[in-house]
Design a protein around this motif. Structure first.
Motif, short mmCIF file in Angstrom:
data_model
loop_
_atom_site.label_atom_id
_atom_site.label_comp_id
_atom_site.label_asym_id
_atom_site.label_seq_id
_atom_site.Cartn_x
_atom_site.Cartn_y
_atom_site.Cartn_z
N SER A 58 0.83 -1.21 0.00
CA SER A 58 0.00 0.00 0.00
C SER A 58 0.87 1.26 0.00
O SER A 58 2.03 1.24 0.40
CB SER A 58 -0.91 0.03 1.23
N VAL A 59 0.23 2.36 -0.40
CA VAL A 59 0.88 3.66 -0.33
C VAL A 59 1.14 4.02 1.13
O VAL A 59 2.18 4.61 1.45
CB VAL A 59 0.02 4.74 -1.03
N GLU A 60 0.23 3.66 1.99
CA GLU A 60 0.41 3.97 3.42
C GLU A 60 1.69 3.34 3.96
O GLU A 60 2.40 3.95 4.75
CB GLU A 60 -0.81 3.50 4.22
N GLU A 61 1.97 2.12 3.51
CA GLU A 61 3.19 1.45 3.94
C GLU A 61 4.42 2.17 3.39
O GLU A 61 5.41 2.38 4.11
CB GLU A 61 3.17 -0.01 3.47
N ALA A 62 4.38 2.60 2.14
CA ALA A 62 5.49 3.36 1.56
C ALA A 62 5.69 4.67 2.31
O ALA A 62 6.82 5.06 2.60
CB ALA A 62 5.23 3.63 0.08
N ARG A 63 4.59 5.32 2.64
CA ARG A 63 4.66 6.59 3.39
C ARG A 63 5.31 6.36 4.76
O ARG A 63 6.07 7.19 5.24
CB ARG A 63 3.28 7.21 3.54
N ARG A 64 5.01 5.22 5.38
CA ARG A 64 5.63 4.90 6.67
C ARG A 64 7.15 4.84 6.54
O ARG A 64 7.87 5.34 7.39
CB ARG A 64 5.07 3.57 7.20
N TYR A 65 7.64 4.27 5.44
CA TYR A 65 9.09 4.21 5.22
C TYR A 65 9.67 5.60 4.94
O TYR A 65 10.68 5.97 5.50
CB TYR A 65 9.43 3.24 4.09
N THR A 66 9.02 6.36 4.04
CA THR A 66 9.57 7.68 3.71
C THR A 66 9.50 8.62 4.91
O THR A 66 10.39 9.46 5.07
CB THR A 66 8.87 8.31 2.50
N PHE A 81 3.25 10.12 -4.09
CA PHE A 81 3.18 8.68 -4.34
C PHE A 81 2.24 8.36 -5.49
O PHE A 81 1.19 8.99 -5.63
CB PHE A 81 2.66 7.96 -3.09
N ILE A 82 2.63 7.36 -6.27
CA ILE A 82 1.78 6.82 -7.33
C ILE A 82 1.84 5.30 -7.20
O ILE A 82 2.92 4.70 -7.27
CB ILE A 82 2.27 7.23 -8.74
N ALA A 83 0.69 4.68 -6.98
CA ALA A 83 0.62 3.22 -6.88
C ALA A 83 0.28 2.66 -8.26
O ALA A 83 -0.56 3.21 -8.97
CB ALA A 83 -0.45 2.83 -5.87
N PHE A 84 0.93 1.56 -8.62
CA PHE A 84 0.61 0.92 -9.89
C PHE A 84 0.82 -0.58 -9.79
O PHE A 84 1.54 -1.07 -8.93
CB PHE A 84 1.37 1.54 -11.06
#
Length: 109
Positions: A58-66, A81-84
């Motif tokens: 998920s984008v939320e998970e990526a945001r947690r890392y960033t 973020f762009i999810a694909f």
């Protein structure tokens, strides 16, 4: 799912502002790359910053890392973020009589 994340420096941020954090920032991304969480990492050619391709759910998970990156914690970056995902199975749209036999590359030599 792949998530493309790209950053922008917040207004007024200079290279001197970034310097104290760069070693930890790069080490953090490298650690995530080695685990397969970060799949690709690029410097932006248009402006200062990076593009990171994550392999996450998920984008939320990526945001947690960033949000955990040293430059983010220091308040120097904003992230987008762009999810694909894989495209629809396009093959079902094509006529089954279309020639798909080898050689697939039929460009002139």
């Amino acid at each position: 799912m792949k998530i493309l994340a790209y950053d922008n420096f917040k207004p007024g941020v200079t290279l001197d502002d970034l310097r104290p954090y760069l070693r930890d920032e790069v080490s953090n991304v490298w650690r995530l790359w080695k685990t397969g969480i970060v799949r690709e990492n690029y410097a932006r050619a248009d402006v200062g910053g990076v593009i990171i391709v994550f392999e996450l759910d998920s984008v939320e998970e990526a945001r947690r890392y960033t949000d955990d990156f040293p430059l983010s914690k220091a308040g120097l970056l904003e992230w987008h973020f762009i999810a694909f995902d894989a495209p629809l199975p396009l093959e079902f749209l094509f006529d089954p009589t279309i020639d798909i036999a080898k050689p697939w590359d039929r460009t002139a030599a």
